[in-house]
Scaffold this active site. Structure first.
Site, PDB file in Angstrom:
ATOM      1  N   ASP A 324       1.018  -1.027   0.180  1.00 18.37           N
ATOM      2  CA  ASP A 324      -0.038   0.136  -0.005  1.00 18.37           C
ATOM      3  C   ASP A 324       0.970   1.256   0.182  1.00 18.37           C
ATOM      4  OD1 ASP A 324      -2.667   1.193   0.093  1.00 18.37           O
ATOM      5  OD2 ASP A 324      -2.038   1.749   2.224  1.00 18.37           O
ATOM      6  N   GLU A 353       1.450  -0.270  -4.910  1.00 13.53           N
ATOM      7  CA  GLU A 353       0.346   0.542  -5.234  1.00 13.53           C
ATOM      8  C   GLU A 353       1.159   1.836  -5.724  1.00 13.53           C
ATOM      9  OE1 GLU A 353      -3.515   3.065  -3.668  1.00 13.53           O
ATOM     10  OE2 GLU A 353      -1.904   2.243  -2.250  1.00 13.53           O
ATOM     11  N   ASP A 420     -11.004   1.482  -4.341  1.00 12.56           N
ATOM     12  CA  ASP A 420     -10.736   2.869  -4.178  1.00 12.56           C
ATOM     13  C   ASP A 420     -11.251   3.728  -5.403  1.00 12.56           C
ATOM     14  OD1 ASP A 420      -9.089   3.131  -1.881  1.00 12.56           O
ATOM     15  OD2 ASP A 420      -7.129   2.277  -3.123  1.00 12.56           O
TER      16      ASP A 420
END
Length: 584
Positions: A324, A353, A420
């Site tokens: 992340d 990410e 997201d």
């Protein structure tokens, strides 16, 4: 000849080593500016009669965007060492391009040539080979399936009883996933990506409290171990989400730092300054005070997080880590993290990410892949939003296709929606035909495709928290036609590797006015043509390739026919597509 547009630099995507001891070399020039490019190359230590030995090979245009042509060639360096330069021809004009600049003739001063010092196999990009064949399924644990009510928090709401908010909990857990494995196998899934499952206060768990414990609302370690084992038996890999950029405010080291301030042994685990720690000021993820940013340059933090990465591989045999906010963590940490986890399991998959150009993370020393949001954005703008036409899409895609070395494209984590983003059906303005075209492209393109849970049954939802609805399990409330479509698409990708990563990708035609698109995937033995009509009108599309006397199999319709003429037209309904496999 526009010299200002001519660009090359060794390494990165312009010159890189491949596993077969070859080197791929690319040159960028102004679109339609040159007639030809020839590469001159040789070993810097090879001489005959006191003259340097060099050879030459023609380069070919591998693609172009609105501004540039990209010339490509793959060669095998003599003696694994290489010096090279380019001869450029524009009508009657000739230039020789070296590391020192331009001159008017080809010369033998190899010290001015570009340098590839030595071929080291270890420098070639290496990622787990199993990934190229994987179809991923992203699960947001609280919203997928509630397998037992015994671990439900007191605030748990009845399944799908209301629209989700940022705080609602519906009780999804690991046992729920176990009970639905046959569903995933039937869909064709071979990899599960879980958003965080570690102990945290929120429903999303990106505010980790304990990196070594599973959150009680999801179950326990025994259940997780059984889940991994059952998935492996069914040919499904497991990838967990690691949040190393930041932690939750209730992470014990952070609480100690806040309580004891400068006396805390953990004060350097976070981004305080002398004054800030007195005032409780600290760096965070975004502006979320509940998510303090970890100092990954601190040796103790580094070791703690590396221990986390190794622990879940050693103890539970997981297959991958999704990392992340990876772009906000220092590069050296990721280099050391990669070495540490790969020492435990060589083929563990590391996905960062990164929402933008990710080349600095994809040079073989940090990640195997990144979440491919640049491609996601292009697909949305063309297929869903109508912000660009087919020709503009072609230009953007061609530019994108020359950002990274080719081996990296085969590993990119291709998504069209996630926790997201709004649901893909919402992005497509509830137009299912547009969604299908997006999925057709996703599943016939280089990389490893991922489905966000529920997209296969038409689950709707706007931006977070709307995109995190409960999975619908009542068949009468599922879009069964979309589910059948996705099963068939996944089946074809798995049955015909040319649709996945076995075939070279090439854009053949893109019509700005009629908004149709044609591209190919090609191996030595097969040619796959993908034709799309992204318009509201029925169209007859001429294929820009000679396939006379070839046998063609329509993969979607399971129909075979012979091409009796050099050209062939494909008639497509509005927002329709065709997969045509040509026997070579």
């Amino acid at each position: 000849m526009l010299k200002e547009s001519i660009y090359h630099r060794p390494k990165n995507q312009f010159a890189y080593s491949c596993h077969d001891e070859t080197v791929q070399i690319m040159l960028r020039t102004k679109h339609l500016d040159l007639n030809s490019v020839t590469l001159f190359y040789g070993d810097p230590f090879q001489f005959v009669d006191n003259r340097w030995v060099k050879t030459s090979v023609s380069m070919k245009v591998s693609g172009h965007d609105e501004l540039f042509d990209y010339w490509l060639v793959r060669i095998k360096p003599p003696q694994k060492r290489l010096r090279y330069a380019f001869e450029l021809i524009h009508n009657e004009e000739k230039l020789f391009f070296t590391e020192k600049g331009f001159c008017d003739f080809v010369h033998d001063d190899f010290s001015a040539y570009f340098c590839f010092p030595f071929y080291h196999k270890s420098d070639s990009f290496t990622a787990p080979t199993w990934v190229k064949e994987t179809v991923w399924y992203q699960i947001f644990p609280d919203r997928f399936s509630n397998g037992t009510t015994t671990n439900d928090p007191a605030t748990t709401l009845p399944w799908n009883s209301t629209e989700p908010t940022v705080t609602t909990i519906f009780g999804g857990d690991l046992k729920g996933v176990l009970k639905k494995l046959d569903y995933l196998v039937d869909l064709g899934i071979t990899g599960i990506y879980f958003t965080p499952i570690f102990k945290a206060n929120s429903n999303h768990k990106y505010d980790t409290i304990d990196y070594f414990e599973i959150d009680p609302q999801f179950g326990d370690k025994q259940t997780f171990k059984k889940l991994v084992e059952e998935c492996h038996k069914k040919g499904i890999r497991i990838m967990l989400d690691a949040v190393f950029n930041h932690c939750g405010k209730n992470f014990l080291p952070f609480q100690d730092a806040i309580l004891n301030r400068n006396a805390s042994p953990y004060k350097d685990w976070f981004h305080f300054t002398e004054n800030q720690i007195k005032e409780h000021h600290y760096e965070t993820f975004s502006f979320e005070k509940s998510m303090p940013k970890l100092n990954t340059t601190n040796p103790e933090v580094k070791q703690y997080l590396i221990d986390v990465g190794q622990y879940w591989i050693k103890e539970f045999n997981i297959d991958g880590w999704r990392l992340d906010v990876a772009n906000e963590v220092d590069h050296q940490f990721w280099r050391e993290f990669r070495q540490a986890v790969k020492s435990v399991k060589k083929d563990v998959f590391l996905v960062g990410e990164v929402w933008h150009d990710a080349l600095p993370w994809l040079e073989g020393e940090q990640f195997d892949s990144v979440m491919n949001y640049p491609l996601t954005n292009m697909l949305h703008r063309f297929f869903a939003y109508d912000e660009i036409n087919a020709k503009q899409f072609e230009y953007e895609l061609q530019s994108y296709m020359h950002q990274y070395p080719k081996p990296q494209y085969e590993m990119l984590f291709n998504i069209v929606g996630s926790h997201d983003t709004p649901r893909i059906i919402n992005i497509a303005q509830m137009n299912k035909k547009r969604v299908k075209l997006i999925k057709v492209f996703q599943f016939s393109f280089l990389g490893t495709p991922s489905i966000y849970y529920g997209d296969e049954i038409g689950l709707t939802g706007d931006q977070d928290p709307g995109c995190r609805k409960c999975m619908v399990w009542e068949e009468d409330n599922q879009d069964q036609e979309m589910l059948t479509f996705m099963k068939k698409l996944i089946h074809l990708r798995k049955k015909y590797p040319i649709m996945a990563n076995e075939g070279d990708f090439k854009l053949l035609a893109a019509d700005a006015n009629k908004n149709h698109l044609c591209y190919s995937r090609e191996t030595k033995n097969q040619l796959l043509l993908v034709v799309m009509n992204k318009s509201a009108e029925k169209q007859s599309i001429s294929l820009p390739i000679d396939i006379k006397n070839k046998t063609i199999l329509d993969l979607w319709k399971s129909e075979e026919f012979a091409a009796n003429s050099s050209s062939i037209d494909v008639t497509l309904e509005p927002y329709d597509f065709s997969f045509l496999l040509v026997r070579q």
